[in-house]
Design a protein around this motif. Structure first.
Motif, PDB file in Angstrom:
ATOM      1  N   MET A  81       9.408   2.052 -16.417  1.00 52.27           N
ATOM      2  CA  MET A  81      10.692   1.188 -16.832  1.00 52.27           C
ATOM      3  C   MET A  81      10.592  -0.187 -15.865  1.00 52.27           C
ATOM      4  SD  MET A  81      13.664   3.832 -17.239  1.00 52.27           S
ATOM      5  CE  MET A  81      14.985   2.776 -17.768  1.00 52.27           C
ATOM      6  N   PHE A  82      10.503  -0.050 -14.806  1.00 50.09           N
ATOM      7  CA  PHE A  82      10.322  -1.045 -13.737  1.00 50.09           C
ATOM      8  C   PHE A  82       9.058  -2.098 -14.241  1.00 50.09           C
ATOM      9  CE2 PHE A  82      12.478   1.400 -10.520  1.00 50.09           C
ATOM     10  CZ  PHE A  82      13.680   0.955 -10.904  1.00 50.09           C
ATOM     11  N   ARG A  83       8.010  -1.454 -14.388  1.00 53.72           N
ATOM     12  CA  ARG A  83       7.017  -2.430 -14.790  1.00 53.72           C
ATOM     13  C   ARG A  83       7.041  -3.118 -16.053  1.00 53.72           C
ATOM     14  NH1 ARG A  83       4.649  -3.990 -10.763  1.00 53.72           N
ATOM     15  NH2 ARG A  83       2.932  -2.620  -9.850  1.00 53.72           N
ATOM     16  N   HIS A  84       7.690  -2.366 -17.077  1.00 52.92           N
ATOM     17  CA  HIS A  84       7.974  -2.977 -18.496  1.00 52.92           C
ATOM     18  C   HIS A  84       9.010  -3.943 -18.405  1.00 52.92           C
ATOM     19  CE1 HIS A  84       7.695  -2.743 -22.716  1.00 52.92           C
ATOM     20  NE2 HIS A  84       8.942  -2.730 -23.084  1.00 52.92           N
ATOM     21  N   SER A  85       9.912  -3.820 -17.623  1.00 50.13           N
ATOM     22  CA  SER A  85      10.968  -4.604 -17.612  1.00 50.13           C
ATOM     23  C   SER A  85      10.773  -5.976 -16.755  1.00 50.13           C
ATOM     24  CB  SER A  85      12.369  -4.247 -17.021  1.00 50.13           C
ATOM     25  OG  SER A  85      12.266  -4.017 -15.696  1.00 50.13           O
ATOM     26  N   ALA A  86      11.341  -7.094 -16.979  1.00 48.90           N
ATOM     27  CA  ALA A  86      11.306  -8.431 -16.275  1.00 48.90           C
ATOM     28  C   ALA A  86      11.807  -8.219 -14.868  1.00 48.90           C
ATOM     29  CB  ALA A  86      11.498  -9.707 -16.999  1.00 48.90           C
ATOM     30  N   VAL A  87      12.557  -7.445 -14.578  1.00 46.57           N
ATOM     31  CA  VAL A  87      13.406  -7.212 -13.574  1.00 46.57           C
ATOM     32  C   VAL A  87      12.721  -7.323 -12.169  1.00 46.57           C
ATOM     33  CG1 VAL A  87      15.096  -5.874 -12.061  1.00 46.57           C
ATOM     34  CG2 VAL A  87      15.402  -6.116 -14.682  1.00 46.57           C
ATOM     35  N   MET A  88      11.583  -6.487 -12.364  1.00 41.58           N
ATOM     36  CA  MET A  88      10.879  -6.394 -11.118  1.00 41.58           C
ATOM     37  C   MET A  88       9.595  -7.571 -10.713  1.00 41.58           C
ATOM     38  SD  MET A  88      12.036  -4.118  -9.142  1.00 41.58           S
ATOM     39  CE  MET A  88      13.359  -2.935  -8.873  1.00 41.58           C
ATOM     40  N   GLY A  89       9.131  -8.073 -12.090  1.00 36.34           N
ATOM     41  CA  GLY A  89       8.288  -8.918 -12.110  1.00 36.34           C
ATOM     42  C   GLY A  89       6.893  -8.245 -11.961  1.00 36.34           C
ATOM     43  N   ASN A  90       6.144  -8.306 -12.787  1.00 30.76           N
ATOM     44  CA  ASN A  90       4.710  -7.577 -12.746  1.00 30.76           C
ATOM     45  C   ASN A  90       3.763  -7.886 -11.423  1.00 30.76           C
ATOM     46  OD1 ASN A  90       5.324  -5.980 -14.820  1.00 30.76           O
ATOM     47  ND2 ASN A  90       4.172  -7.216 -16.376  1.00 30.76           N
ATOM     48  N   LYS A  91       4.169  -8.923 -11.009  1.00 28.63           N
ATOM     49  CA  LYS A  91       3.249  -9.622 -10.064  1.00 28.63           C
ATOM     50  C   LYS A  91       3.503  -9.033  -8.591  1.00 28.63           C
ATOM     51  CE  LYS A  91       0.636 -11.730 -13.025  1.00 28.63           C
ATOM     52  NZ  LYS A  91      -0.433 -11.070 -13.487  1.00 28.63           N
ATOM     53  N   ILE A  92       4.882  -8.672  -8.519  1.00 35.04           N
ATOM     54  CA  ILE A  92       5.106  -8.138  -7.209  1.00 35.04           C
ATOM     55  C   ILE A  92       5.010  -6.762  -7.145  1.00 35.04           C
ATOM     56  CG2 ILE A  92       7.169  -7.940  -5.714  1.00 35.04           C
ATOM     57  CD1 ILE A  92       8.413 -10.300  -6.819  1.00 35.04           C
ATOM     58  N   ILE A 112       4.753  -4.199  -4.999  1.00 32.44           N
ATOM     59  CA  ILE A 112       5.260  -3.198  -4.165  1.00 32.44           C
ATOM     60  C   ILE A 112       6.631  -2.783  -4.533  1.00 32.44           C
ATOM     61  CG2 ILE A 112       6.150  -4.549  -2.358  1.00 32.44           C
ATOM     62  CD1 ILE A 112       4.495  -1.391  -1.844  1.00 32.44           C
ATOM     63  N   TRP A 113       7.254  -3.817  -4.938  1.00 31.77           N
ATOM     64  CA  TRP A 113       8.947  -3.250  -5.342  1.00 31.77           C
ATOM     65  C   TRP A 113       9.293  -2.408  -6.244  1.00 31.77           C
ATOM     66  CZ3 TRP A 113      11.725  -4.695  -1.245  1.00 31.77           C
ATOM     67  CH2 TRP A 113      11.362  -5.678  -0.945  1.00 31.77           C
ATOM     68  N   PRO A 114       8.458  -2.220  -7.477  1.00 35.61           N
ATOM     69  CA  PRO A 114       8.687  -1.067  -8.405  1.00 35.61           C
ATOM     70  C   PRO A 114       8.788   0.154  -7.631  1.00 35.61           C
ATOM     71  CG  PRO A 114       7.403  -2.880  -9.454  1.00 35.61           C
ATOM     72  CD  PRO A 114       7.449  -3.027  -7.986  1.00 35.61           C
ATOM     73  N   TYR A 115       7.472   0.500  -6.771  1.00 36.29           N
ATOM     74  CA  TYR A 115       7.313   1.760  -6.074  1.00 36.29           C
ATOM     75  C   TYR A 115       8.727   1.986  -5.215  1.00 36.29           C
ATOM     76  CZ  TYR A 115       2.641   1.576  -8.100  1.00 36.29           C
ATOM     77  OH  TYR A 115       1.542   1.771  -9.150  1.00 36.29           O
ATOM     78  N   LEU A 116       9.128   1.065  -4.215  1.00 37.93           N
ATOM     79  CA  LEU A 116      10.131   1.077  -3.466  1.00 37.93           C
ATOM     80  C   LEU A 116      11.243   1.719  -4.020  1.00 37.93           C
ATOM     81  CD1 LEU A 116       9.240  -1.613  -0.888  1.00 37.93           C
ATOM     82  CD2 LEU A 116       8.731   0.789  -0.621  1.00 37.93           C
ATOM     83  N   ALA A 117      11.545   0.703  -5.148  1.00 35.64           N
ATOM     84  CA  ALA A 117      12.856   1.136  -5.980  1.00 35.64           C
ATOM     85  C   ALA A 117      12.880   2.263  -6.435  1.00 35.64           C
ATOM     86  CB  ALA A 117      12.942   0.053  -7.246  1.00 35.64           C
ATOM     87  N   ASP A 175      -1.959   2.379 -12.890  1.00 33.67           N
ATOM     88  CA  ASP A 175      -1.349   0.996 -12.887  1.00 33.67           C
ATOM     89  C   ASP A 175      -2.190  -0.273 -12.939  1.00 33.67           C
ATOM     90  OD1 ASP A 175       0.584  -1.231 -12.794  1.00 33.67           O
ATOM     91  OD2 ASP A 175       1.466  -0.279 -10.609  1.00 33.67           O
ATOM     92  N   THR A 176      -2.237  -0.800 -13.983  1.00 40.18           N
ATOM     93  CA  THR A 176      -3.111  -1.796 -13.854  1.00 40.18           C
ATOM     94  C   THR A 176      -2.560  -3.131 -13.148  1.00 40.18           C
ATOM     95  OG1 THR A 176      -2.178  -2.656 -15.861  1.00 40.18           O
ATOM     96  CG2 THR A 176      -4.017  -1.517 -16.348  1.00 40.18           C
ATOM     97  N   GLU A 177      -1.302  -3.261 -12.922  1.00 39.21           N
ATOM     98  CA  GLU A 177      -0.933  -4.287 -12.280  1.00 39.21           C
ATOM     99  C   GLU A 177      -1.241  -4.287 -10.536  1.00 39.21           C
ATOM    100  OE1 GLU A 177       0.070  -7.111 -13.470  1.00 39.21           O
ATOM    101  OE2 GLU A 177      -0.163  -6.468 -15.545  1.00 39.21           O
ATOM    102  N   HIS A 178      -1.207  -2.873 -10.332  1.00 37.85           N
ATOM    103  CA  HIS A 178      -1.344  -2.446  -8.869  1.00 37.85           C
ATOM    104  C   HIS A 178      -2.537  -2.659  -8.185  1.00 37.85           C
ATOM    105  CE1 HIS A 178       0.134   0.443  -5.531  1.00 37.85           C
ATOM    106  NE2 HIS A 178       0.516  -0.825  -5.350  1.00 37.85           N
ATOM    107  N   LYS A 179      -2.830  -4.249  -7.982  1.00 41.77           N
ATOM    108  CA  LYS A 179      -4.264  -4.412  -7.603  1.00 41.77           C
ATOM    109  C   LYS A 179      -4.386  -4.433  -6.053  1.00 41.77           C
ATOM    110  CE  LYS A 179      -5.754  -5.309 -11.907  1.00 41.77           C
ATOM    111  NZ  LYS A 179      -6.819  -4.610 -12.524  1.00 41.77           N
ATOM    112  N   THR A 180      -3.376  -5.117  -5.438  1.00 40.03           N
ATOM    113  CA  THR A 180      -3.691  -5.466  -4.020  1.00 40.03           C
ATOM    114  C   THR A 180      -3.409  -4.503  -3.059  1.00 40.03           C
ATOM    115  OG1 THR A 180      -1.131  -5.857  -4.020  1.00 40.03           O
ATOM    116  CG2 THR A 180      -2.349  -7.696  -4.515  1.00 40.03           C
TER     117      THR A 180
END
Length: 329
Positions: free
Chosen positions: A58-69, A71-76, A122-127
């Motif tokens: 849900m966090f990845r799909h929404s724009a709330v967390m922002g796909n480029k940040i 770490i925050w979806p995981y912490l949330a 997670d394709t966005e989780h690169k770093t």
């Protein structure tokens, strides 16, 4: 004013989370057994895997967390999943269930596994780990696998105990056997393995071939030992043999109590028989006909035996007895 857009993806994951919470709160199996209870406990881990993955999605799909940040979806997800688990345990204070620190640990295990599973896809989780190549993937897979295996240990051990109980039948009770441990309940008593006391009079136990574990009955009204969920179907047998060793110089009065799955908790609705134990080996043979006809007004279901208890009455000082292998013939 901006319109709220319906998102099937967010709706799908929201439904998964709500269903998981409802299953934890209200889900139960028909009937009651140690195994079903452990399955329900294990469900905490499995359902929190679903909750954590759903929150991350849900966090990845929404724009709330922002796909480029990244770490925050995981912490949330960790914070929200743990908060949900804590709230569910507190909520059980107001229901028929009891809160448990073990359930919180099971929830945390599910959260960790869910995080690891989602991180792998997670394709966005690169770093955080993809730059490490295979090493990062191996670490995540190893962590998830280890936590999952540890989470499954209780139900695996209990399932193994059921299998060993069935294979040991027609032995009903063998306090020495490892499989008996999940099914044994002590009431104002201590179970002492023979290896802890071989230096004293353990030799007599070995010579008599009775038992390798002894029971210390503590001062109480009804101290003893119960076997819950014995192998239930006794219908093909005729005699129950009870062997008990006593190391006490004075006779001891013991009671054998047996009831089936339909027991109404009345004294008259079960089998009760007293024994007088003398020092040394005591062997008793009970016709199953007597057990079957023991309840008043009905016949005990010999295919649904639910409990076997051996206890004494009004014990004033510590006594030592050694229940041997109780078996059917």
């Amino acid at each position: 004013m901006a319109k709220i857009r319906f998102s099937p993806v967010l709706f799908f994951y929201s439904v998964l989370i709500v269903l998981s919470i409802l299953l934890i709160l209200f889900g139960s199996f028909a009937g009651d057994s140690l195994l079903l209870r452990e399955v329900q406990n294990t469900g905490h881990t499995l359902l929190f895997i679903v909750i954590t993955i759903s929150l991350l999605a849900m966090f990845r799909h929404s724009a709330v967390m922002g796909n480029k940040i990244t770490i925050w979806p995981y912490l949330a997800a960790v914070l929200l999943s743990f908060s949900i688990g804590l709230a569910l345990e507190v909520g059980q204070l107001y229901s028929s269930r009891d809160p448990s620190f073990l359930d919180i640990a099971r929830n945390v295990a599910g959260i960790v596994i869910g995080l690891c599973i989602y991180a792998l896809v997670d394709t966005e989780h690169k770093t955080l780990w993809i730059k490490q190549g295979r090493v990062g993937q191996v670490i995540i897979v190893t962590l998830a696998f280890t936590v999952f295996v540890v989470s499954m240990v209780p139900i695996t051990l209990l399932g193994t105990a059921y299998v060993q109980r069935n294979l040991s039948f027609p032995t009903v009770i063998d306090l020495q056997a490892d499989w008996s441990r999940p099914f044994v309940r002590l009431q104002h008593a201590r179970l002492i393995p023979l290896t802890d006391r071989e230096g004293s009079n353990g030799g007599s136990h070995i010579a008599s071939g009775i038992n390798r574990s002894c029971l210390t009955l503590l001062p109480a009204e009804y101290p003893g030992v119960s076997l819950i969920e014995p192998y239930p179907d006794w219908s093909a047998f005729e005699v129950l043999t009870v062997v008990v060793y006593s190391s006490e110089s004075e006779p001891i009065e013991m009671v054998l109590r047996i009831h089936d799955a339909y027991h109404n908790h009345a004294y008259s609705d079960r089998f009760n028989q007293s024994f007088r134990l003398v020092k040394g080996e005591n062997r008793f043979r009970i016709p199953l006909k007597n057990i079957r006809e023991a309840p008043d007004g009905r016949v005990m279901d010999m295919a649904r035996i639910a409990n076997v208890t051996l206890f004494s009455v009004n014990v004033k000082a510590e006594l030592e007895v050694c229940p041997g292998r109780i078996h059917l013939e």
